[in-house]
Design a protein around this motif. Structure first.
Motif, short mmCIF file in Angstrom:
data_model
loop_
_atom_site.label_atom_id
_atom_site.label_comp_id
_atom_site.label_asym_id
_atom_site.label_seq_id
_atom_site.Cartn_x
_atom_site.Cartn_y
_atom_site.Cartn_z
N ALA A 136 0.85 -1.21 0.00
CA ALA A 136 0.00 0.00 0.00
C ALA A 136 0.87 1.25 0.00
CB ALA A 136 -0.93 0.00 1.21
N GLN A 137 1.97 1.23 0.81
CA GLN A 137 2.88 2.38 0.85
C GLN A 137 3.56 2.58 -0.50
OE1 GLN A 137 5.52 1.57 4.12
NE2 GLN A 137 4.06 2.21 5.67
N GLN A 140 1.20 4.04 -2.92
CA GLN A 140 0.96 5.44 -2.59
C GLN A 140 2.11 6.32 -3.11
OE1 GLN A 140 0.37 6.04 1.58
NE2 GLN A 140 -0.96 7.77 1.29
N GLN A 141 3.35 5.82 -2.92
CA GLN A 141 4.52 6.57 -3.40
C GLN A 141 4.50 6.69 -4.93
OE1 GLN A 141 7.78 4.40 -1.72
NE2 GLN A 141 7.53 5.29 0.32
N ALA A 143 1.87 6.58 -6.84
CA ALA A 143 0.78 7.50 -7.19
C ALA A 143 1.20 8.94 -7.00
CB ALA A 143 -0.45 7.19 -6.34
N LEU A 144 1.94 9.24 -5.91
CA LEU A 144 2.40 10.61 -5.66
C LEU A 144 3.39 11.05 -6.74
CD1 LEU A 144 2.83 10.64 -1.79
CD2 LEU A 144 1.29 12.06 -3.12
#
Length: 202
Positions: A136-137, A140-141, A143-144
C-alpha cells in the motif's frame, strides 16, 4: 406334635406372604436376580425395553455414564474422545488406568500441536498484514510520483537579448523599453538640471 402341625399349617401362609411382599417391590428393585449388562450395547438393549420414553431416555443416559467404550465389529472396544476428535482402541467396555493415561498424554500432545498451529497461523497473518501495508505504501509513493509528473512545471521565459542594429518588432516591450528609458532620462534632466560648478579662482 402340635407344634409341628401348627408350623406346617403356617408354612403356606408364610410363603404366600413372602410372595406378596416380593411382588409389591418396584420393578427396578426386582432386577436383583438378573445379570447386569457387561457393556454399553447390552445396557442400551435393556433400555430399549423401558415402559415409557422418559424411562428409556433416563436408562440410556445411565448406560452412557457407566460405559465409555463401544463395541468394534472385529472384537474389542473403541473409545471416542470428543476433545481430540479421535478414537482409541481399548480392551474392555471402559478404559483401564493405563489406557486412560495414554489418552490423557495424547490430549496433552494434541493441545501443544494446536498451540503451535495457532502461533504459526498468527505469524503468517502478521506477515501478510505487513506485506499488504508495504504494498500500500509503495502504491501510494508511485501514485504521488505520477501526480507530481503530471503537474506542469512553469518554464522560465528565455531572455531575449536584442543586439544593436537588429530589427525590432514594433510594439514589443524589448524594443520599446530602451526608447522609453531614454525619454525618461531626458525628462529627469529637464526637471532636475545639473548645477553648474563654480569656476576655480586662479
Amino acid at each position: 406334635m402340635s407344634i409341628v402341625v401348627a408350623s406346617r399349617r403356617a408354612a403356606p401362609f408364610l410363603v404366600a406372604a413372602a410372595g406378596v411382599f416380593l411382588l409389591t417391590l418396584p420393578h427396578a428393585h426386582a432386577q436383583w436376580w438378573k445379570r447386569a449388562p457387561v457393556d454399553f450395547e447390552e445396557c442400551a438393549d435393556a433400555a430399549e425395553k423401558s415402559a415409557s420414553k422418559a424411562e428409556k431416555t433416563a436408562a440410556l443416559a445411565d448406560c452412557n455414564a457407566k460405559f465409555a467404550g463401544r463395541r468394534k465389529a472385529g472384537g474389542g472396544y473403541t473409545y471416542y474422545d470428543f476433545l481430540q476428535d479421535r478414537s482409541f482402541d481399548i480392551a474392555g467396555p471402559n478404559p483401564t488406568p493405563e489406557e486412560q493415561k495414554k489418552i490423557d498424554e495424547s490430549y496433552t500432545a494434541y493441545l501443544a500441536d494446536q498451540r503451535r498451529s495457532n502461533e504459526a497461523a498468527q505469524a503468517t497473518a502478521r506477515q501478510q498484514r505487513e506485506q499488504q501495508e508495504q504494498q500500500a505504501q509503495q502504491l501510494q509513493q508511485v501514485a504521488l510520483r505520477t501526480e507530481v509528473e503530471r503537474v506542469p512545471v512553469p518554464v522560465e521565459r528565455p531572455k531575449v537579448l536584442r543586439q544593436k542594429g537588429a530589427p525590432c518588432t514594433k510594439g514589443s516591450f524589448s524594443c520599446e523599453w530602451p526608447r522609453l528609458s531614454e525619454g525618461l532620462s531626458e525628462l529627469k534632466k529637464l526637471f532636475n538640471p545639473t548645477p553648474s560648478k563654480p569656476a576655480k579662482k586662479g
